[in-house]
Scaffold this motif. Sequence first.
Motif, short mmCIF file in Angstrom:
data_model
loop_
_atom_site.label_atom_id
_atom_site.label_comp_id
_atom_site.label_asym_id
_atom_site.label_seq_id
_atom_site.Cartn_x
_atom_site.Cartn_y
_atom_site.Cartn_z
N ALA A 19 0.84 -1.21 0.00
CA ALA A 19 0.00 0.00 0.00
C ALA A 19 0.87 1.26 0.00
O ALA A 19 0.58 2.23 -0.69
CB ALA A 19 -0.94 -0.01 1.21
N LEU A 20 1.95 1.24 0.77
CA LEU A 20 2.86 2.40 0.80
C LEU A 20 3.53 2.59 -0.56
O LEU A 20 3.59 3.71 -1.09
CB LEU A 20 3.92 2.21 1.89
CG LEU A 20 3.40 2.20 3.34
CD1 LEU A 20 4.48 1.68 4.29
CD2 LEU A 20 2.95 3.60 3.77
N LEU A 28 4.30 11.78 -6.12
CA LEU A 28 5.26 12.55 -6.92
C LEU A 28 4.56 13.27 -8.06
O LEU A 28 4.94 14.39 -8.45
CB LEU A 28 6.36 11.63 -7.46
CG LEU A 28 7.28 11.04 -6.38
CD1 LEU A 28 8.32 10.12 -7.01
CD2 LEU A 28 7.97 12.14 -5.58
N ASP A 29 3.51 12.65 -8.58
CA ASP A 29 2.75 13.27 -9.66
C ASP A 29 2.07 14.55 -9.17
O ASP A 29 2.15 15.61 -9.81
CB ASP A 29 1.71 12.26 -10.15
CG ASP A 29 1.38 12.44 -11.59
OD1 ASP A 29 0.68 13.43 -11.90
OD2 ASP A 29 1.82 11.63 -12.43
N ALA B 30 -2.44 12.39 -1.68
CA ALA B 30 -2.06 11.19 -2.44
C ALA B 30 -1.24 10.24 -1.58
O ALA B 30 -1.27 9.03 -1.76
CB ALA B 30 -1.27 11.60 -3.68
N TRP B 31 -0.50 10.80 -0.65
CA TRP B 31 0.42 10.02 0.17
C TRP B 31 -0.28 9.36 1.36
O TRP B 31 -0.06 8.19 1.67
CB TRP B 31 1.50 10.97 0.68
CG TRP B 31 2.74 10.36 1.23
CD1 TRP B 31 3.05 9.04 1.38
CD2 TRP B 31 3.88 11.10 1.70
NE1 TRP B 31 4.31 8.92 1.91
CE2 TRP B 31 4.83 10.16 2.11
CE3 TRP B 31 4.17 12.47 1.80
CZ2 TRP B 31 6.08 10.55 2.63
CZ3 TRP B 31 5.39 12.84 2.31
CH2 TRP B 31 6.33 11.89 2.71
N LEU B 32 -1.14 10.13 2.04
CA LEU B 32 -1.58 9.72 3.38
C LEU B 32 -3.02 9.24 3.48
O LEU B 32 -3.34 8.46 4.38
CB LEU B 32 -1.38 10.88 4.36
CG LEU B 32 0.05 11.43 4.48
CD1 LEU B 32 0.07 12.65 5.39
CD2 LEU B 32 1.01 10.35 5.00
N GLN B 158 9.94 15.64 6.91
CA GLN B 158 9.69 15.04 8.22
C GLN B 158 8.79 13.81 8.11
O GLN B 158 9.06 12.77 8.72
CB GLN B 158 9.04 16.07 9.14
CG GLN B 158 8.73 15.54 10.54
CD GLN B 158 8.06 16.59 11.42
OE1 GLN B 158 7.47 17.54 10.90
NE2 GLN B 158 8.15 16.42 12.72
N ILE B 159 7.72 13.92 7.33
CA ILE B 159 6.81 12.78 7.18
C ILE B 159 7.55 11.60 6.54
O ILE B 159 7.42 10.45 6.97
CB ILE B 159 5.56 13.17 6.37
CG1 ILE B 159 4.71 14.17 7.17
CG2 ILE B 159 4.72 11.94 6.02
CD1 ILE B 159 3.53 14.76 6.39
N ALA B 160 8.38 11.90 5.52
CA ALA B 160 9.17 10.83 4.89
C ALA B 160 10.06 10.15 5.94
O ALA B 160 10.17 8.92 5.99
CB ALA B 160 10.02 11.40 3.76
#
Lengths: 186, 186
Positions: A19-20, A28-29, B30-32, B158-160
């Motif tokens: 999922a990550l 990134l998009d 998109a990430w979280l 920081q999240i990364a």
Amino acid sequence: MTATSRRNRRAFDLQEATALLARTPPLLDAWLRGLPDDWVTAHEGGDTWSPFDVLGHLIHGEEADWLPRARQIMTSGDACAFAPFDRLAQFEATRGRTLPDLLDEFGGLRRQNLAGLAALQLTAADLDRHGRHPAFGPVTLRQLLATWVAHDYDHVAQIARVLAHQYSDDVGPWRAYLRVISGQPG
Amino acid sequence: MTATSRRNRRAFDLQEATALLARTPPLLDAWLRGLPDDWVTAHEGGDTWSPFDVLGHLIHGEEADWLPRARQIMTSGDACAFAPFDRLAQFEATRGRTLPDLLDEFGGLRRQNLAGLAALQLTAADLDRHGRHPAFGPVTLRQLLATWVAHDYDHVAQIARVLAHQYSDDVGPWRAYLRVISGQPG
């Protein structure tokens, strides 16, 4: 949100890792597509990489690193070391291309590779299988897959740093509060 | 991509900064959005922040920091210092809320604030106007706006770092290659 007892480590879970990994191309998009070229090719000076270079590197990882190495572990274990990964391959491979083109390619390859990973139908025991890294020797499939995730985030942090770096002077005295620019641990 | 002569600094440009600021909510979305709660509330140990905490902090910045301070500079210059910013306000403000809720709020506030920024119709001369920071004194509007952008990237990095940190042990010997985990300059 519920608190958990150990919020600074997650035991590796293949479904979570997948999922990550699936989120990195859309992230990134959303961040980079359509940015002015001068931001896309910005870097931190010298031989450091731009967001464009990082995208090329992530693409090469999809082609030559993560899933190929996982397959090698599953088919031949640690009989042979992994082929060394070329950290500079992207400079030749991305010449003359555009960022939207690289974003499309990265998204397609990642989708395809996560489908390939699912097709391996890995069990918990499989994650303990060993491969051999050309530099530091024995590694497990679990370590390889956890590194695939962490490696994405290494480069997300790098892109944040490269972009923030462009305003190193413009932020003036706020620099002291911005560890992404100052490099200080916060 | 064309090379530019100075790829490690961009002169501050209001239109570019606005474009960068507009991208942060979709990138975080998109990430979280949809990540398991245990990832959303993961942190680096002790009093460090989770992605959830960072979102709360970014929301509070939209409410109390960036645009309000820009408006203060435009209306009263450096007559009074900015109200100090509460870096811990989010812990109370986000209690019992969900990450999707915070993502929606951050996206809405950012859109609204960028519209508010555009409505100020800032000129190049305006960017040189001074305000007064409660800790370090004179700052320009240009510095405030450049910091708004760099501050986003401080927290993206920081999240990364927080997410990668969860696999600190699982990556095994690859740790040496991952500066997002090792903390080493690379």
